[in-house]
Design an enzyme around this catalytic site. Structure first.
Site, PDB file in Angstrom:
ATOM      1  N   LYS A  34      33.902  33.292  58.631  1.00  0.00           N
ATOM      2  CA  LYS A  34      33.765  33.477  60.088  1.00  0.00           C
ATOM      3  C   LYS A  34      32.855  34.663  60.394  1.00  0.00           C
ATOM      4  CE  LYS A  34      36.128  30.089  61.524  1.00  0.00           C
ATOM      5  NZ  LYS A  34      35.600  29.029  62.379  1.00  0.00           N
ATOM      6  N   SER A  46      37.454  34.275  64.981  1.00  0.00           N
ATOM      7  CA  SER A  46      38.866  34.587  64.781  1.00  0.00           C
ATOM      8  C   SER A  46      39.065  36.095  64.770  1.00  0.00           C
ATOM      9  CB  SER A  46      39.282  34.006  63.428  1.00  0.00           C
ATOM     10  OG  SER A  46      40.529  34.522  63.037  1.00  0.00           O
ATOM     11  N   TYR A  77      38.049  32.485  53.877  1.00  0.00           N
ATOM     12  CA  TYR A  77      38.018  31.882  55.218  1.00  0.00           C
ATOM     13  C   TYR A  77      37.539  32.915  56.244  1.00  0.00           C
ATOM     14  CZ  TYR A  77      39.555  30.629  59.852  1.00  0.00           C
ATOM     15  OH  TYR A  77      39.568  30.411  61.208  1.00  0.00           O
TER      16      TYR A  77
HETATM   17  P1  NAD Z   1      41.616  21.883  62.927  1.00  0.00           P
HETATM   18  O1  NAD Z   1      41.565  21.764  61.448  1.00  0.00           O
HETATM   19  O2  NAD Z   1      42.712  21.204  63.648  1.00  0.00           O
HETATM   20  O3  NAD Z   1      40.231  21.395  63.555  1.00  0.00           O
HETATM   21  C1  NAD Z   1      38.998  21.471  62.871  1.00  0.00           C
HETATM   22  C2  NAD Z   1      38.366  20.098  62.938  1.00  0.00           C
HETATM   23  O4  NAD Z   1      37.107  20.134  62.261  1.00  0.00           O
HETATM   24  C3  NAD Z   1      39.205  19.010  62.258  1.00  0.00           C
HETATM   25  O5  NAD Z   1      39.351  17.924  63.139  1.00  0.00           O
HETATM   26  C4  NAD Z   1      38.404  18.634  61.017  1.00  0.00           C
HETATM   27  O6  NAD Z   1      38.571  17.281  60.679  1.00  0.00           O
HETATM   28  C5  NAD Z   1      36.997  18.965  61.464  1.00  0.00           C
HETATM   29  N1  NAD Z   1      36.054  19.289  60.379  1.00  0.00           N
HETATM   30  C6  NAD Z   1      36.255  20.129  59.333  1.00  0.00           C
HETATM   31  N2  NAD Z   1      35.144  20.209  58.580  1.00  0.00           N
HETATM   32  C7  NAD Z   1      34.212  19.420  59.177  1.00  0.00           C
HETATM   33  C8  NAD Z   1      32.870  19.086  58.876  1.00  0.00           C
HETATM   34  N3  NAD Z   1      32.253  19.599  57.793  1.00  0.00           N
HETATM   35  N4  NAD Z   1      32.210  18.240  59.699  1.00  0.00           N
HETATM   36  C9  NAD Z   1      32.835  17.703  60.780  1.00  0.00           C
HETATM   37  N5  NAD Z   1      34.103  17.980  61.118  1.00  0.00           N
HETATM   38  C10 NAD Z   1      34.782  18.831  60.317  1.00  0.00           C
HETATM   39  O7  NAD Z   1      41.591  23.443  63.281  1.00  0.00           O
HETATM   40  P2  NAD Z   1      41.822  24.184  64.663  1.00  0.00           P
HETATM   41  O8  NAD Z   1      43.050  24.971  64.552  1.00  0.00           O
HETATM   42  O9  NAD Z   1      41.633  23.251  65.792  1.00  0.00           O
HETATM   43  O10 NAD Z   1      40.608  25.220  64.620  1.00  0.00           O
HETATM   44  C11 NAD Z   1      39.376  24.959  65.248  1.00  0.00           C
HETATM   45  C12 NAD Z   1      38.436  26.101  64.951  1.00  0.00           C
HETATM   46  O11 NAD Z   1      39.011  27.318  65.405  1.00  0.00           O
HETATM   47  C13 NAD Z   1      38.135  26.305  63.464  1.00  0.00           C
HETATM   48  O12 NAD Z   1      36.785  26.671  63.320  1.00  0.00           O
HETATM   49  C14 NAD Z   1      39.045  27.450  63.087  1.00  0.00           C
HETATM   50  O13 NAD Z   1      38.534  28.172  62.001  1.00  0.00           O
HETATM   51  C15 NAD Z   1      39.034  28.270  64.351  1.00  0.00           C
HETATM   52  N6  NAD Z   1      40.229  29.119  64.501  1.00  0.00           N
HETATM   53  C16 NAD Z   1      41.464  28.557  64.409  1.00  0.00           C
HETATM   54  C17 NAD Z   1      42.591  29.362  64.522  1.00  0.00           C
HETATM   55  C18 NAD Z   1      43.977  28.784  64.360  1.00  0.00           C
HETATM   56  O14 NAD Z   1      44.893  29.534  64.035  1.00  0.00           O
HETATM   57  N7  NAD Z   1      44.193  27.500  64.589  1.00  0.00           N
HETATM   58  C19 NAD Z   1      42.446  30.735  64.759  1.00  0.00           C
HETATM   59  C20 NAD Z   1      41.162  31.268  64.879  1.00  0.00           C
HETATM   60  C21 NAD Z   1      40.057  30.444  64.747  1.00  0.00           C
HETATM   61  C1  WQD Z   2      52.004  35.016  61.724  1.00  0.00           C
HETATM   62  C2  WQD Z   2      53.115  35.982  61.309  1.00  0.00           C
HETATM   63  C3  WQD Z   2      53.322  36.180  58.923  1.00  0.00           C
HETATM   64  C4  WQD Z   2      54.554  32.031  58.236  1.00  0.00           C
HETATM   65  C5  WQD Z   2      46.404  33.154  60.451  1.00  0.00           C
HETATM   66  C6  WQD Z   2      45.048  33.403  59.865  1.00  0.00           C
HETATM   67  C7  WQD Z   2      44.084  33.804  60.931  1.00  0.00           C
HETATM   68  C8  WQD Z   2      44.094  32.794  62.082  1.00  0.00           C
HETATM   69  C9  WQD Z   2      45.468  32.490  62.569  1.00  0.00           C
HETATM   70  C10 WQD Z   2      42.364  31.215  61.812  1.00  0.00           C
HETATM   71  C11 WQD Z   2      52.728  36.893  60.145  1.00  0.00           C
HETATM   72  C12 WQD Z   2      54.560  35.546  59.502  1.00  0.00           C
HETATM   73  C13 WQD Z   2      54.168  33.218  58.827  1.00  0.00           C
HETATM   74  C14 WQD Z   2      55.840  31.958  57.621  1.00  0.00           C
HETATM   75  C15 WQD Z   2      56.244  34.238  58.255  1.00  0.00           C
HETATM   76  N1  WQD Z   2      43.559  31.536  61.684  1.00  0.00           N
HETATM   77  N2  WQD Z   2      54.985  34.307  58.841  1.00  0.00           N
HETATM   78  N3  WQD Z   2      56.632  33.071  57.659  1.00  0.00           N
HETATM   79  O1  WQD Z   2      48.513  35.196  59.361  1.00  0.00           O
HETATM   80  O2  WQD Z   2      48.485  36.068  61.747  1.00  0.00           O
HETATM   81  O3  WQD Z   2      46.868  34.354  61.062  1.00  0.00           O
HETATM   82  O4  WQD Z   2      46.312  32.146  61.462  1.00  0.00           O
HETATM   83  O5  WQD Z   2      41.437  31.904  62.112  1.00  0.00           O
HETATM   84  O6  WQD Z   2      42.832  33.890  60.335  1.00  0.00           O
HETATM   85  O7  WQD Z   2      45.145  34.433  58.895  1.00  0.00           O
HETATM   86  O8  WQD Z   2      49.214  33.710  61.321  1.00  0.00           O
HETATM   87  O9  WQD Z   2      51.022  32.106  61.727  1.00  0.00           O
HETATM   88  O10 WQD Z   2      50.300  32.551  59.343  1.00  0.00           O
HETATM   89  O11 WQD Z   2      51.535  34.318  60.579  1.00  0.00           O
HETATM   90  O12 WQD Z   2      56.992  35.220  58.246  1.00  0.00           O
HETATM   91  O13 WQD Z   2      56.230  30.927  57.052  1.00  0.00           O
HETATM   92  O14 WQD Z   2      54.227  35.193  60.823  1.00  0.00           O
HETATM   93  O15 WQD Z   2      53.634  37.041  57.866  1.00  0.00           O
HETATM   94  O16 WQD Z   2      53.370  38.121  60.336  1.00  0.00           O
HETATM   95  P1  WQD Z   2      48.309  34.946  60.787  1.00  0.00           P
HETATM   96  P2  WQD Z   2      50.516  33.066  60.708  1.00  0.00           P
END
Ligand code: NAD
Ligand code: WQD
Length: 340
Positions: A155, A126, A151
């Protein structure tokens, strides 16, 4: 060439879109997911879209015996590792659950991979690992910073574990993909993001206001040094993200070591720009109120995506308007997500 890919967390938001892309590209897919934050319905929908099914194994990445049985049964070429917990606020309340699922779970997975001589890995990292960015846009050679929550730290720890692993055993071929802000849904409207409870992220919140499930959006601060005072992020369509995984998979098939790629568009949008783009695409008004800043937020963050363009031949193709239309189609046709 057809490969067998193990996708951990493949029933989740990004995992299901990537599973679809893998199946469409002709690969065999084995999904391992404990359904902690997802529903099997996502994979049924994937099958409806492409007419092909992934093999589903319900279970946990922390279960070494289960992992060993999967590697023994299927001839896995590579692992796409999405599984983990991802709610920033929850990670502050329950840090041990995050370190156990994300860090310990990844260690167990990497041990099982090494035991099975599977050394090709794509890891979901991330942009949060950059911490408070020193420069904009953020390129991969920017030093990682101090993530503001467990979190984010989980990562960064996994990234460091992967670097140590690669130094200890040169056969590892690892793609670390640093996602910026994934949004959107498949254009069919059949799969998309289905957050548990009240969404933490901006676009799911906006779309639940638009569909009438929530009253109004709280905009966290309008006093940042940005275009209109609200936070700026690099939102990337989940289908582009899925495509990035296929490109990374192809790259690590021939390149050993650890490779880091940003997956972002290179373009930042503010919260208010997101609200107005959504209103335009959906044709609805999204009421909002400005409230104080949210703890741990940074002012702005967007990617320099050139490295992925040069080395993977990947770049985001979907526009902001696509992100909004696809989110709205998914939200309108599935107001309760996968539970109808
Ligand atoms: P998500 O929660 O939809 O998907 C994660 C999946 O992993 C889920 O289906 C959950 O049931 C499964 N899971 C969790 N713990 C587990 C375990 N111990 N064993 C087996 N399965 C397990 O999330 P997502 O948004 O699809 O994110 C996928 C990956 O990308 C994650 O690692 C997340 O940290 C990373 N990521 C997400 C974002 C975002 O904003 N969505 C941003 C950056 C990185
Ligand atoms: C985006 C913008 C908020 C909600 C997070 C995690 C990051 C990654 C992606 C996994 C910001 C604003 C949000 C609301 C708002 N996840 N906001 N009202 O914080 O950039 O990233 O998700 O890896 O690790 O930190 O994403 O969508 O929460 O926020 O004003 O109800 O929207 O302040 O500026 P963020 P977000």
């Amino acid at each position: 060439m057809k490969h067998s890919i193990l996708v951990t967390g493949g029933a989740g938001y990004i995992g299901s879109h990537t599973t679809l892309a893998l199946l469409e590209a002709g690969h065999e897919v084995i999904v391992l997911d404990n359904l902690a934050n997802s529903s099997l319905e996502s994979l049924r929908r994937v099958e409806r879209i492409c007419g092909k099914a992934a093999t589903f194994v319900e279970g946990d990445i922390r279960d070494r015996a289960l992992l060993d049985s999967i590697f023994a049964r299927y001839s896995i070429d590579a692992v796409l590792h999405f599984a983990g917990l991802k709610a920033v606020g929850e990670s502050v309340q329950q840090p041990l659950a995050y370190y156990e699922n994300n860090v310990s779970g990844s260690v167990v997975l990497f041990q099982a991979m090494a035991a099975a001589s599977v050394f090709n890995l794509v890891f979901s990292s991330s942009a949060t690992v950059y911490g408070e960015p020193k420069q904009m846009p953020i390129s991969e050679d920017c030093p990682t910073g101090t993530p503001t929550n467990p979190y984010g730290r989980s990562k960064l720890m996994i990234e460091e574990i992967l670097r140590d692993l690669s130094l200890s055993e040169p056969r590892w071929s690892i793609a670390v993909l640093r996602y910026f802000n994934p949004v959107g849904a498949h254009s069919s409207g059949l799969i998309g993001e289905d957050p548990n409870g009240i969404p933490n992220n901006l676009l799911p919140y906006i779309s639940q206001v638009a569909v009438g499930k929530l009253q109004k959006l709280s905009v966290y601060g309008d006093d940042y040094p940005t275009v209109d005072g609200t936070g700026v992020r690099d939102y990337i369509h989940v289908v582009d993200l899925a495509d990035g995984h296929l490109k990374a998979l192809a790259a690590i098939a021939t390149e050993q070591g650890v490779h880091v790629w940003n997956l972002g568009t290179g373009q930042g949008y503010s919260v208010l720009q997101m609200v107005s783009a959504f209103e335009q695409a959906a044709g609805v008004t999204v009421p909002y109120a400005i409230v104080p800043r949210r703890g741990g937020d940074i002012a702005e963050c967007w990617a320099d995506p050139k490295k992925a363009a040069h080395e993977l031949g990947w770049q985001a193709k979907h526009s902001l308007d696509d992100m909004m239309h696809d989110t709205w189609r998914w939200q309108q046709s599935n107001p309760n997500g996968f539970s109808q």
